[in-house]
Motif scaffolding. Structure first.
Motif, mmCIF file in Angstrom:
data_model
loop_
_atom_site.group_PDB
_atom_site.id
_atom_site.type_symbol
_atom_site.label_atom_id
_atom_site.label_comp_id
_atom_site.label_asym_id
_atom_site.label_seq_id
_atom_site.Cartn_x
_atom_site.Cartn_y
_atom_site.Cartn_z
ATOM 1 N N GLU A 74 19.419 52.165 52.768
ATOM 2 C CA GLU A 74 20.288 52.816 51.801
ATOM 3 C C GLU A 74 21.431 53.518 52.526
ATOM 4 N N VAL A 75 22.623 53.448 51.942
ATOM 5 C CA VAL A 75 23.812 54.036 52.559
ATOM 6 C C VAL A 75 23.623 55.531 52.812
ATOM 7 N N GLY A 76 23.023 56.237 51.902
ATOM 8 C CA GLY A 76 22.858 57.678 52.043
ATOM 9 C C GLY A 76 21.664 58.090 52.887
ATOM 10 N N PHE A 77 20.904 57.122 53.394
ATOM 11 C CA PHE A 77 19.712 57.444 54.175
ATOM 12 C C PHE A 77 20.125 58.228 55.417
ATOM 13 N N CYS A 78 19.563 59.374 55.618
ATOM 14 C CA CYS A 78 19.853 60.269 56.741
ATOM 15 C C CYS A 78 21.256 60.858 56.683
ATOM 16 N N ALA A 79 21.935 60.734 55.579
ATOM 17 C CA ALA A 79 23.290 61.281 55.473
ATOM 18 C C ALA A 79 23.242 62.797 55.615
ATOM 19 N N GLY A 80 24.130 63.315 56.372
ATOM 20 C CA GLY A 80 24.253 64.758 56.518
ATOM 21 C C GLY A 80 23.333 65.388 57.538
ATOM 22 N N THR A 81 22.617 64.599 58.315
ATOM 23 C CA THR A 81 21.710 65.211 59.283
ATOM 24 C C THR A 81 22.463 65.976 60.349
ATOM 25 N N SER A 82 23.626 65.471 60.758
ATOM 26 C CA SER A 82 24.394 66.171 61.788
ATOM 27 C C SER A 82 25.012 67.449 61.243
ATOM 28 N N ALA A 83 25.270 67.492 59.944
ATOM 29 C CA ALA A 83 25.892 68.659 59.342
ATOM 30 C C ALA A 83 24.861 69.732 58.980
ATOM 31 N N ALA A 84 23.591 69.424 59.069
ATOM 32 C CA ALA A 84 22.544 70.369 58.691
ATOM 33 C C ALA A 84 22.378 71.413 59.793
ATOM 34 N N SER A 85 23.229 72.424 59.772
ATOM 35 C CA SER A 85 23.262 73.385 60.870
ATOM 36 C C SER A 85 21.984 74.211 60.985
ATOM 37 N N GLY A 86 21.345 74.503 59.859
ATOM 38 C CA GLY A 86 20.137 75.315 59.924
ATOM 39 C C GLY A 86 18.975 74.574 60.535
ATOM 40 N N ARG A 87 18.823 73.331 60.176
ATOM 41 C CA ARG A 87 17.765 72.451 60.689
ATOM 42 C C ARG A 87 16.376 73.049 60.543
ATOM 43 N N VAL A 88 16.157 73.780 59.475
ATOM 44 C CA VAL A 88 14.855 74.373 59.240
ATOM 45 C C VAL A 88 14.060 73.475 58.297
ATOM 46 N N ALA A 89 12.876 73.078 58.742
ATOM 47 C CA ALA A 89 11.953 72.313 57.898
ATOM 48 C C ALA A 89 11.023 73.333 57.277
ATOM 49 N N HIS A 90 11.453 73.947 56.204
ATOM 50 C CA HIS A 90 10.729 75.107 55.683
ATOM 51 C C HIS A 90 10.028 74.841 54.367
ATOM 52 N N GLY A 91 9.183 75.777 54.036
ATOM 53 C CA GLY A 91 8.460 75.722 52.787
ATOM 54 C C GLY A 91 9.080 76.577 51.713
ATOM 55 N N GLY A 92 10.205 77.183 51.982
ATOM 56 C CA GLY A 92 10.930 77.936 50.975
ATOM 57 C C GLY A 92 10.251 79.216 50.540
ATOM 58 N N ILE A 93 10.109 80.145 51.451
ATOM 59 C CA ILE A 93 9.462 81.419 51.119
ATOM 60 C C ILE A 93 10.162 82.104 49.947
ATOM 61 N N ARG A 94 11.460 81.915 49.804
ATOM 62 C CA ARG A 94 12.178 82.586 48.714
ATOM 63 C C ARG A 94 11.773 82.057 47.342
ATOM 64 N N TYR A 95 11.209 80.840 47.281
ATOM 65 C CA TYR A 95 10.785 80.281 46.001
ATOM 66 C C TYR A 95 9.538 80.964 45.458
ATOM 67 N N LEU A 96 8.803 81.650 46.312
ATOM 68 C CA LEU A 96 7.641 82.400 45.834
ATOM 69 C C LEU A 96 8.075 83.465 44.835
ATOM 70 N N GLU A 97 9.203 84.093 45.121
ATOM 71 C CA GLU A 97 9.704 85.155 44.260
ATOM 72 C C GLU A 97 10.033 84.635 42.865
ATOM 73 N N LEU A 103 6.294 73.996 44.217
ATOM 74 C CA LEU A 103 7.360 73.609 45.143
ATOM 75 C C LEU A 103 7.065 74.114 46.553
ATOM 76 N N VAL A 104 6.605 75.346 46.666
ATOM 77 C CA VAL A 104 6.274 75.923 47.976
ATOM 78 C C VAL A 104 5.119 75.149 48.605
ATOM 79 N N ARG A 105 4.081 74.862 47.823
ATOM 80 C CA ARG A 105 2.922 74.123 48.341
ATOM 81 C C ARG A 105 3.331 72.740 48.844
ATOM 82 N N GLU A 106 4.150 72.015 48.073
ATOM 83 C CA GLU A 106 4.599 70.684 48.489
ATOM 84 C C GLU A 106 5.451 70.753 49.754
ATOM 85 N N ALA A 107 6.364 71.712 49.800
ATOM 86 C CA ALA A 107 7.249 71.833 50.960
ATOM 87 C C ALA A 107 6.458 72.184 52.221
ATOM 88 N N LEU A 108 5.483 73.073 52.090
ATOM 89 C CA LEU A 108 4.675 73.440 53.246
ATOM 90 C C LEU A 108 3.791 72.285 53.701
#
Length: 164
Positions: A6-29, A35-40
């Motif tokens: 797919e054309v968009g596959f991996c699109a934007g990986t170089s621009a992803a400055s944070g590069r955090v593979a996170h579970g989204g602690i802010r979504y708990l609030e 969503l948090v469980r799936e991300a983690l």
């Protein structure tokens, strides 16, 4: 055999400055526990399956009070409008305990709190008005482009049912 990617596959990986593979602690609030469980779960899979591309990332959050943020956290959880503010140590403790529970055992170290005195000794650049700091762990993607390239053969196997 040709490979369709797919054309968009991996699109934007170089621009992803944070590069955090996170579970989204802010979504708990916001009460988005699924969503948090799936991300983690995905983050933990990356840590196990691609340790050469993903590694633990300690994140430090300062607390400038002990009790601030209860009203805002409760309002967010109940989906009521509230102006964001500082989160006190107690609110951070509750959020990080939930985050650790969703992370699962052994995936990453558990969160910890560090006293003001110890935090300032370890990190002299911190604002001296802090009460304490909270340290929790997420993961960072060291080489997002490499990780995407490694996924291509796996995607092909999934799409073709293992035929080569």
């Amino acid at each position: 055999m040709p490979l369709l990617v797919e054309v968009g596959f991996c699109a934007g990986t170089s621009a992803a400055s944070g590069r955090v593979a996170h579970g989204g602690i802010r979504y708990l609030e916001n009460g988005e526990f699924r969503l948090v469980r799936e991300a983690l779960h995905e983050r933990n899979r990356l840590l196990v399956n691609a340790p050469h591309c993903v590694e633990p990332l300690p994140i430090t959050m300062p607390a400038y009070s002990w009790m601030k943020g209860f009203f805002h956290a409760a309002s967010q959880f109940l989906r009521l409008k509230s102006r964001p503010g500082d989160r006190g140590a107690v609110v951070l403790k509750i959020g990080m305990a939930l985050y650790d529970a969703y992370s699962g055992k052994g995936a990453l170290p558990l969160h910890r709190f560090v006293s003001r005195k110890q935090a300032l000794a370890e990190r002299p650049g911190l604002n001296p008005k802090i009460k304490c700091i909270a340290v929790y762990y997420d993961a960072k993607i060291l080489y997002p482009e490499r990780l995407c390239l490694e996924l291509i053969p796996r995607c092909r196997t999934l799409v073709t049912g293992g035929a080569r």
